[in-house]
Enzyme design. Structure first.
Site, PDB file in Angstrom:
ATOM      1  N   GLN A  75       3.723  -0.330  -3.751  1.00 48.64           N
ATOM      2  CA  GLN A  75       4.445   0.246  -4.896  1.00 48.64           C
ATOM      3  C   GLN A  75       5.900   0.474  -4.481  1.00 48.64           C
ATOM      4  O   GLN A  75       6.391   1.588  -4.385  1.00 48.64           O
ATOM      5  CB  GLN A  75       3.782   1.551  -5.337  1.00 48.64           C
ATOM      6  CG  GLN A  75       2.342   1.358  -5.821  1.00 48.64           C
ATOM      7  CD  GLN A  75       1.741   2.659  -6.345  1.00 48.64           C
ATOM      8  OE1 GLN A  75       2.384   3.418  -7.047  1.00 48.64           O
ATOM      9  NE2 GLN A  75       0.486   2.898  -5.975  1.00 48.64           N
TER      10      GLN A  75
ATOM     11  N   VAL B 195      14.166  -2.095  21.536  1.00 46.97           N
ATOM     12  CA  VAL B 195      12.850  -2.401  20.988  1.00 46.97           C
ATOM     13  C   VAL B 195      12.827  -3.819  20.395  1.00 46.97           C
ATOM     14  O   VAL B 195      11.777  -4.368  20.122  1.00 46.97           O
ATOM     15  CB  VAL B 195      12.463  -1.368  19.901  1.00 46.97           C
ATOM     16  CG1 VAL B 195      11.073  -1.629  19.332  1.00 46.97           C
ATOM     17  CG2 VAL B 195      12.496   0.043  20.476  1.00 46.97           C
TER      18      VAL B 195
ATOM     19  N   THR C  81      -7.533 -12.648  -2.860  1.00 48.36           N
ATOM     20  CA  THR C  81      -6.499 -13.656  -2.613  1.00 48.36           C
ATOM     21  C   THR C  81      -6.924 -14.646  -1.541  1.00 48.36           C
ATOM     22  O   THR C  81      -6.882 -15.859  -1.748  1.00 48.36           O
ATOM     23  CB  THR C  81      -5.183 -12.962  -2.200  1.00 48.36           C
ATOM     24  OG1 THR C  81      -4.697 -12.177  -3.293  1.00 48.36           O
ATOM     25  CG2 THR C  81      -4.120 -13.990  -1.835  1.00 48.36           C
TER      26      THR C  81
ATOM     27  N   ARG D 226       8.686   2.375 -16.800  1.00 48.60           N
ATOM     28  CA  ARG D 226       8.041   3.675 -16.613  1.00 48.60           C
ATOM     29  C   ARG D 226       7.066   3.716 -15.432  1.00 48.60           C
ATOM     30  O   ARG D 226       6.159   4.538 -15.389  1.00 48.60           O
ATOM     31  CB  ARG D 226       7.330   4.131 -17.910  1.00 48.60           C
ATOM     32  CG  ARG D 226       8.300   4.346 -19.081  1.00 48.60           C
ATOM     33  CD  ARG D 226       7.591   4.681 -20.365  1.00 48.60           C
ATOM     34  NE  ARG D 226       6.746   3.590 -20.849  1.00 48.60           N
ATOM     35  CZ  ARG D 226       7.199   2.513 -21.494  1.00 48.60           C
ATOM     36  NH1 ARG D 226       8.497   2.380 -21.727  1.00 48.60           N
ATOM     37  NH2 ARG D 226       6.381   1.571 -21.907  1.00 48.60           N
TER      38      ARG D 226
ATOM     39  N   LYS E 215       0.173 -19.194  -6.847  1.00 47.99           N
ATOM     40  CA  LYS E 215      -0.848 -18.522  -7.645  1.00 47.99           C
ATOM     41  C   LYS E 215      -0.209 -17.584  -8.646  1.00 47.99           C
ATOM     42  O   LYS E 215       0.942 -17.179  -8.505  1.00 47.99           O
ATOM     43  CB  LYS E 215      -1.838 -17.750  -6.772  1.00 47.99           C
ATOM     44  CG  LYS E 215      -1.284 -16.502  -6.102  1.00 47.99           C
ATOM     45  CD  LYS E 215      -2.396 -15.721  -5.457  1.00 47.99           C
ATOM     46  CE  LYS E 215      -1.916 -14.563  -4.614  1.00 47.99           C
ATOM     47  NZ  LYS E 215      -0.939 -13.670  -5.145  1.00 47.99           N
TER      48      LYS E 215
ATOM     49  N   GLU F  96      -8.229  22.181   1.394  1.00 46.03           N
ATOM     50  CA  GLU F  96      -6.945  22.423   2.048  1.00 46.03           C
ATOM     51  C   GLU F  96      -7.041  22.114   3.549  1.00 46.03           C
ATOM     52  O   GLU F  96      -8.062  22.341   4.181  1.00 46.03           O
ATOM     53  CB  GLU F  96      -6.512  23.887   1.864  1.00 46.03           C
ATOM     54  CG  GLU F  96      -6.083  24.212   0.447  1.00 46.03           C
ATOM     55  CD  GLU F  96      -5.563  25.638   0.335  1.00 46.03           C
ATOM     56  OE1 GLU F  96      -5.432  26.319   1.379  1.00 46.03           O
ATOM     57  OE2 GLU F  96      -5.304  26.072  -0.800  1.00 46.03           O
TER      58      GLU F  96
ATOM     59  N   ASP G 155      11.502   1.401  13.089  1.00 43.61           N
ATOM     60  CA  ASP G 155      11.160   0.228  13.906  1.00 43.61           C
ATOM     61  C   ASP G 155       9.933  -0.417  13.294  1.00 43.61           C
ATOM     62  O   ASP G 155       8.834   0.139  13.355  1.00 43.61           O
ATOM     63  CB  ASP G 155      10.879   0.633  15.358  1.00 43.61           C
ATOM     64  CG  ASP G 155      12.104   1.203  16.048  1.00 43.61           C
ATOM     65  OD1 ASP G 155      13.141   0.528  16.049  1.00 43.61           O
ATOM     66  OD2 ASP G 155      12.018   2.333  16.583  1.00 43.61           O
TER      67      ASP G 155
ATOM     68  N   ASP H  95      -1.744 -13.365   5.989  1.00 42.95           N
ATOM     69  CA  ASP H  95      -1.274 -12.359   5.036  1.00 42.95           C
ATOM     70  C   ASP H  95      -1.048 -11.062   5.802  1.00 42.95           C
ATOM     71  O   ASP H  95      -1.428 -10.941   6.969  1.00 42.95           O
ATOM     72  CB  ASP H  95      -2.302 -12.157   3.915  1.00 42.95           C
ATOM     73  CG  ASP H  95      -1.653 -11.784   2.589  1.00 42.95           C
ATOM     74  OD1 ASP H  95      -0.473 -11.376   2.600  1.00 42.95           O
ATOM     75  OD2 ASP H  95      -2.323 -11.886   1.542  1.00 42.95           O
TER      76      ASP H  95
END
Length: 317
Positions: A103, A312, A232, A110, A198, A45, A149, A224
């Site tokens: 993600q 900005v 990759t 699902r 690819k 914790e 930002d 990348d």
């Protein structure tokens, strides 16, 4: 040179993910890091104690959600809650590397959209603004109901290569999803682009199919956003050399460098891999092939502009 003013209502705190970057940011702003302690009990914790008054202050918390990702996310959530309960005026979270960004959608049935879940947790805890760098998917900004930002690493990386004075460049995107990023670098360096087509049969496994564009006899720069297992970019670099590229550099904003990444980079055709310090590199990953640039000046300028209610948008260039 750091700024000379010290605003008593501007507070910068760091947690455990990237304290050196936080120190650089505070120095550039012209202030000292806020005093807080982060302790971990024997069962895992986290306990956080803010050791100075932040009542009515605009607070900026520096924390990349890098490895160990879940620990750093919990630290950040608990810190936000502590700041909210201590009457901070605004709680601005500065996340140079936003974990779980890959993600961002349901690719299969699902599946969760974990990037949205993290956004919900941060807002529920009490964050009032996010400052981040090169989100894997820019639409993640829409997962937040507070200002976001998103700064870009490409200008920093492009400036480095511009100073090297390399002739006959071609900027290469390692996949279709990175074309916008490659085009941005190509515009800055006044170079043509190429694309590697690819297929990815499963996560962290990629297979090069075709190279679209002229790379023969040219110096290629692969660009990348995240360098994770390095599958990759190393596969792409080897394919570029096999198809006639003179030499290959690679660059990416976020050096996750997990699993077999270091061995792959060391054994690849990549001459130099240029990354930023959005994620700190331990000593074991500081090899001759890797150059790390600082995003400290960019983030400190963004914090200063946000605090002073200035635009900005100039920083996106």
């Amino acid at each position: 040179m750091p700024n000379t003013y010290q605003d008593p209502f501007l507070k910068v705190f760091t947690l455990n993910s990237n304290p050196k970057l936080a120190e650089e940011i505070a120095h550039n702003i012209g202030t000292e890091l806020g005093k807080c302690s982060v302790k971990t009990f024997s069962d895992g914790e986290v306990q956080i104690n803010i050791e100075e008054s932040i009542r009515g202050c605009d607070v900026y918390v520096i924390q990349s959600t890098s490895e160990p990702v879940n620990d750093h996310i919990m630290e950040l959530l608990i810190m936000i809650d502590a700041l909210k309960r201590a009457s901070a005026k605004t709680i601005n979270i500065v996340i140079p590397y936003y974990g779980y960004a890959r993600q961002d959608r349901k690719a299969r049935s699902r599946e969760p959209i974990t990037s949205k879940l993290i956004a919900n947790l941060l807002m529920t805890a009490g964050a009032t603004r996010l400052i981040t760098l090169d989100l894997h998917a820019p639409q993640i900004q829409g997962f937040f109901d507070v200002p976001v930002d998103q700064l870009l690493g490409v200008p920093i990386l492009s400036d480095y290569f511009s100073q090297k004075g390399i002739d006959d460049l071609v900027i290469v995107s390692p996949d279709h999803g990175g074309v916008t990023r490659a085009r941005k670098m190509a515009d800055l360096l006044k170079a043509p682009i190429a694309i590697i087509d690819k297929r990815r049969p499963r996560p962290n496994v990629s297979e090069v199919m075709n190279i679209v564009g002229n790379i023969e006899g040219k110096t290629a720069i692969l660009v990348d956003d995240i360098v994770d297992t390095a599958g990759t970019i190393t596969l792409a670099a080897n394919a570029l050399v096999e198809n006639g590229a003179k030499e290959v550099y690679a660059c990416g904003t976020h050096p996750v460098l997990s699993g077999p990444a270091m061995e792959r980079i060391q054994n690849s055709k990549i001459k130099e891999l240029v990354v930023t310090n959005s994620i700190p590199l331990p000593e074991s990953k500081r090899i001759d092939k890797i150059t790390q640039l600082s995003v400290g000046p960019l983030l400190s300028e963004a914090i200063t502009r946000v605090h002073e209610l200035r635009s900005v948008s100039d920083l996106f260039e």
